[in-house]
Scaffold this active site. Structure first.
Site, PDB file in Angstrom:
ATOM      1  N   ARG A   1      11.049  -0.554  11.050  1.00  0.00           N
ATOM      2  CA  ARG A   1       9.977  -0.316  12.011  1.00  0.00           C
ATOM      3  C   ARG A   1      10.062  -1.285  13.188  1.00  0.00           C
ATOM      4  O   ARG A   1      10.360  -2.472  13.002  1.00  0.00           O
ATOM      5  CB  ARG A   1       8.619  -0.476  11.324  1.00  0.00           C
ATOM      6  CG  ARG A   1       8.225   0.764  10.548  1.00  0.00           C
ATOM      7  CD  ARG A   1       7.065   0.541   9.627  1.00  0.00           C
ATOM      8  NE  ARG A   1       5.950  -0.174  10.249  1.00  0.00           N
ATOM      9  CZ  ARG A   1       4.813  -0.427   9.630  1.00  0.00           C
ATOM     10  NH1 ARG A   1       4.640  -0.014   8.377  1.00  0.00           N
ATOM     11  NH2 ARG A   1       3.853  -1.082  10.233  1.00  0.00           N
TER      12      ARG A   1
ATOM     13  N   ARG B   1      11.656  -5.132   4.857  1.00  0.00           N
ATOM     14  CA  ARG B   1      11.285  -3.725   4.640  1.00  0.00           C
ATOM     15  C   ARG B   1      12.162  -2.769   5.459  1.00  0.00           C
ATOM     16  O   ARG B   1      12.449  -2.992   6.615  1.00  0.00           O
ATOM     17  CB  ARG B   1       9.820  -3.524   5.056  1.00  0.00           C
ATOM     18  CG  ARG B   1       9.442  -2.053   5.209  1.00  0.00           C
ATOM     19  CD  ARG B   1       7.965  -1.824   5.186  1.00  0.00           C
ATOM     20  NE  ARG B   1       7.224  -2.466   6.258  1.00  0.00           N
ATOM     21  CZ  ARG B   1       5.895  -2.492   6.307  1.00  0.00           C
ATOM     22  NH1 ARG B   1       5.181  -1.946   5.332  1.00  0.00           N
ATOM     23  NH2 ARG B   1       5.287  -3.084   7.309  1.00  0.00           N
TER      24      ARG B   1
ATOM     25  N   ARG C   1      -9.723   0.507   8.657  1.00  0.00           N
ATOM     26  CA  ARG C   1      -9.239  -0.838   8.959  1.00  0.00           C
ATOM     27  C   ARG C   1     -10.272  -1.659   9.710  1.00  0.00           C
ATOM     28  O   ARG C   1     -10.006  -2.807  10.049  1.00  0.00           O
ATOM     29  CB  ARG C   1      -8.007  -0.701   9.836  1.00  0.00           C
ATOM     30  CG  ARG C   1      -6.708  -1.181   9.198  1.00  0.00           C
ATOM     31  CD  ARG C   1      -5.633  -0.952  10.235  1.00  0.00           C
ATOM     32  NE  ARG C   1      -4.392  -1.575   9.983  1.00  0.00           N
ATOM     33  CZ  ARG C   1      -3.350  -1.015   9.377  1.00  0.00           C
ATOM     34  NH1 ARG C   1      -3.456   0.176   8.848  1.00  0.00           N
ATOM     35  NH2 ARG C   1      -2.217  -1.669   9.289  1.00  0.00           N
TER      36      ARG C   1
ATOM     37  N   LYS D   1       0.836  -1.211   0.000  1.00  0.00           N
ATOM     38  CA  LYS D   1       0.000   0.000   0.000  1.00  0.00           C
ATOM     39  C   LYS D   1       0.868   1.258   0.000  1.00  0.00           C
ATOM     40  O   LYS D   1       0.651   2.171  -0.790  1.00  0.00           O
ATOM     41  CB  LYS D   1      -0.924   0.022   1.243  1.00  0.00           C
ATOM     42  CG  LYS D   1      -1.840  -1.192   1.344  1.00  0.00           C
ATOM     43  CD  LYS D   1      -2.740  -1.131   2.585  1.00  0.00           C
ATOM     44  CE  LYS D   1      -1.982  -1.131   3.911  1.00  0.00           C
ATOM     45  NZ  LYS D   1      -1.244  -2.395   4.181  1.00  0.00           N
TER      46      LYS D   1
ATOM     47  N   ARG E   1      -0.472  -8.908  13.547  1.00  0.00           N
ATOM     48  CA  ARG E   1      -0.985  -7.945  12.558  1.00  0.00           C
ATOM     49  C   ARG E   1      -1.785  -8.655  11.468  1.00  0.00           C
ATOM     50  O   ARG E   1      -2.808  -8.151  11.008  1.00  0.00           O
ATOM     51  CB  ARG E   1       0.162  -7.131  11.972  1.00  0.00           C
ATOM     52  CG  ARG E   1       0.656  -6.074  12.981  1.00  0.00           C
ATOM     53  CD  ARG E   1       2.055  -5.591  12.681  1.00  0.00           C
ATOM     54  NE  ARG E   1       2.167  -4.947  11.398  1.00  0.00           N
ATOM     55  CZ  ARG E   1       3.317  -4.778  10.749  1.00  0.00           C
ATOM     56  NH1 ARG E   1       4.442  -5.232  11.282  1.00  0.00           N
ATOM     57  NH2 ARG E   1       3.343  -4.166   9.604  1.00  0.00           N
TER      58      ARG E   1
END
Ligand code: ADP
Ligand code: ADP
Ligand code: ZN
Length: 218
Positions: free
Chosen positions: A161, A127, A88, A13, A172
């Site tokens: 992160r 990431r 969400r 996203k 998650r």
């Protein structure tokens, strides 16, 4: 143009929103980025959100609805925006509908980026982003052109992160399936949903999304 990018953590996203932002000149609004900024600043919202985010659970609807409600009133998004990571939950989607009705505005499209759970774990593990400008990278799939140097701003400082670890990813993904996946049905019922194959490479996913947006007049 007002868009939602919907998809599980690590689907792409943020990556796609950054490209659409450049291509169409509309702002990316990421509730995750806004919450991380609040945590870093130690604001009252940040203090409330920090532990929840570290556990990989969702921050309360009231908090994120409040953040978005204020943000979409600002003049820089009068022509449109790309919502990344919001809504969400069904309650957030209903609150957004109510806000838009109040403003006399509406959503143009909800783009679902569909990716298998197995691929998400690997995407999240690899990431990282530029500390200075926020540009996103991946150890294998999206490396800077010059190793260790940000393509966008030239900085050599990067960060990962705190919630991008194997244990939190599991929570998650559970939160996504239990609380966010129902939005696929919610928006397809409103005939706003368009799904793209998020397993394809980054450029191909962009092409598919841009094709869909051009088809609706963007
Ligand atoms: P992802 O890369 O998993 O899509 P985000 O950056 O969108 O992550 O979100 C990171 C965390 O911030 C989430 O796990 C959640 O704790 C919180 N968060 C972000 N957006 C929302 C939202 N709309 N509602 C509730 N919590 C949110
Ligand atoms: P989200 O915002 O949905 O959590 P990101 O855009 O941050 O996801 O993407 C997660 C990671 O996967 C990033 O490191 C990004 O470079 C990488 N990535 C994004 N899209 C793809 C893709 N189509 N194929 C492979 N890797 C991707
Ligand atoms: Zn940078």
């Amino acid at each position: 143009m007002r868009l939602i990018l919907l998809g599980p953590p690590g689907a792409g996203k943020g990556t796609q929103a950054a490209r659409l932002e450049k291509k169409f000149g509309i702002r990316q609004l990421s509730t995750g980025d806004m919450l991380r900024a609040a945590v870093a600043a130690g604001s009252p919202i940040g203090v409330k959100a920090k532990a929840v985010m570290e556990r990989g659970e969702l921050v309360s609807d009231d908090i994120v609805i409040g953040i978005i409600s204020d943000r979409i009133d600002e003049p820089d998004v009068a022509n449109g925006y790309i919502l990344d990571g919001f809504p969400r939950t069904v309650a957030q989607a209903q609150a957004l509908d109510a806000l838009l009705v109040k403003k006399g505005s509406k959503l143009d499209r909800v783009i679902e980026i569909a990716v298998d759970d197995g691929a998400l774990v690997e995407r999240i593990a690899g990431r990282y982003s530029c500390k200075k400008c926020g540009a996103g990278y991946h150890d294998l799939h999206q490396k800077p052109k010059v190793e260790g140097v940000c393509d966008s701003c030239g900085s050599e400082d990067f960060l990962r992160r705190a919630d991008d670890n194997a244990e939190t990813v599991k929570s998650r993904l559970e939160a996504y399936h239990a609380q966010t996946a129902p939005l696929v049905v919610y928006y397809s019922g409103k005939e706003l949903l368009h799904s793209v194959d998020g397993m394809a490479d980054i450029d191909k996913v962009t092409e598919e999304i841009v094709g869909e947006l051009k088809a609706i007049g963007a």
